[in-house]
Each structure stands twice: as C-alpha cells, then as structure tokens.
Design an enzyme around this catalytic site. Structure first.
Site, PDB file in Angstrom:
ATOM      1  CB  CYS A 114      -0.966  -0.056   1.188  1.00 40.63           C
ATOM      2  SG  CYS A 114      -2.335   1.096   1.108  1.00 40.63           S
ATOM      3  CG  HIS A 115      -0.239   4.944   1.332  1.00 40.45           C
ATOM      4  ND1 HIS A 115      -1.464   4.327   1.251  1.00 40.45           N
ATOM      5  CD2 HIS A 115      -0.361   6.122   0.678  1.00 40.45           C
ATOM      6  CE1 HIS A 115      -2.299   5.094   0.582  1.00 40.45           C
ATOM      7  NE2 HIS A 115      -1.667   6.190   0.214  1.00 40.45           N
TER       8      HIS A 115
END
Length: 187
Positions: A114-115
């Site tokens: 994800c991030h």
C-alpha cells in the site's frame, strides 16, 4: 500449523497509529501459521492502533519492541504494512530508514504494501527497482528513481542485489503473503 517456515524470523515494523489493520494482522497470522517467528517493532514500542481505511479506528495490537532496538542481522525478512499515517510516520523515522538500508545492504528481502513504499523512498533504496503500491504513491516512486511502477497485485524485483516484494492494497494480501512465504523458504 505448518512448520515450513520454522527457524525463519520476520520483522514487521510500524508506527504506533494509523496502521491498516489487515496489512499488519493478516501477514503476521499467515507467517506464524507457517511456523515463522514474527517480531513486531513499532516506533515507540507498546500498543499500536490499527485502522480500517484512514478514519475508522479498529483494534490495538502490542508490538514486541521499539524500532531503535531492532537489527536486520536478527531477521530473514522485513515487512512494512501500509496505512497513510503509518507510512508517513515511518518514512520520517531514522530507525525505520536504518532498518530498510540494513536489510537491503545485507541482501535480504523487504516486503511493503500500500503506502509502505514511502519508507523505501526515504530510505533511498528504490532506484532501479520496479514496484507496485497504492496508485497515488506511483509518482513519488518514479520521482525517487524507481525503474518503473506496475498495476498488479504483487511485484517482485531482485535488482541491485536484494529482493523487494510490493503490493497495492488489502485486496492483494493473499498474493502478498504467498510471495513473502516463498521468499522466506529460500532465505
């Protein structure tokens, strides 16, 4: 419980809040279910707050130690969960950056979802790598010198002497976990 990863040690690193629950809990459960020893280190140690999405608080999870006390030499693989607050906090943390560099320098696998790749950018290790991530992180990766960004559930890249496994979102966790387990078998 399977013992296929018995003797393998995994370090999962997080901030103390803003962690996407499934990106922390599901890889930990999967790896422990395969017999790996998983250590969760957080910036401050102690309790960490998970979220579902960026705004809905979920469960708390205890970490085993502080990031400052963790060393790559004690582990086979590093996992970096996402969540925007988690990733933004980790990318600014000198111990998190140090750990990513130690794993990369030792030729060990780093997995980020994800991030989570934001930390890889600030640790200075994305140059020449092809990655995936949450789509909004793609421009940051390219600007940091990544060789490319792909829109697929998991991307493994072995360039520059170490392996990087990346995934986009919680929907990709089954493929992410499978790639991590395969890398650990060979570690």
């Amino acid at each position: 419980m399977s013992n296929q990863l018995q003797g393998k040690r995994v370090l999962v690193i997080t901030a103390n809040t803003g962690i996407e629950r499934d990106e922390l809990v599901k890889p930990v459960q999967a790896l422990q279910g395969l017999g790996a020893e998983v250590v969760h280190a957080s910036v401050e140690g102690g309790t960490t707050q998970t979220f579902v999405g960026d705004t809905e608080k979920d469960t708390t999870v205890r970490s085993n130690q502080k990031l400052a006390d963790a060393k790559a030499s004690d582990f086979h693989l590093l996992v970096i969960p996402g969540g925007t607050v988690n990733a933004d906090t980790l990318r600014q943390d000198k111990d998190a950056q140090r750990l990513v560099k130690e794993f990369a320098d030792a030729g060990k696998t780093v997995a980020a979802i994800c991030h989570g790749p934001w930390l890889l950018i600030d640790a200075g290790v994305v140059k020449g790598k092809t990655l995936t991530s949450y789509p909004s992180v793609s421009t940051d990766l390219k600007n940091a010198g990544a060789a490319g960004w792909v829109d697929q559930e998991v991307k493994e890249c072995g360039a520059n002497g170490w392996t990087l496994i990346t995934s986009r979102t919680p929907d990709d966790i089954p493929a992410f976990n499978e790639a991590i387990a395969k890398a650990l078998e060979n570690a």
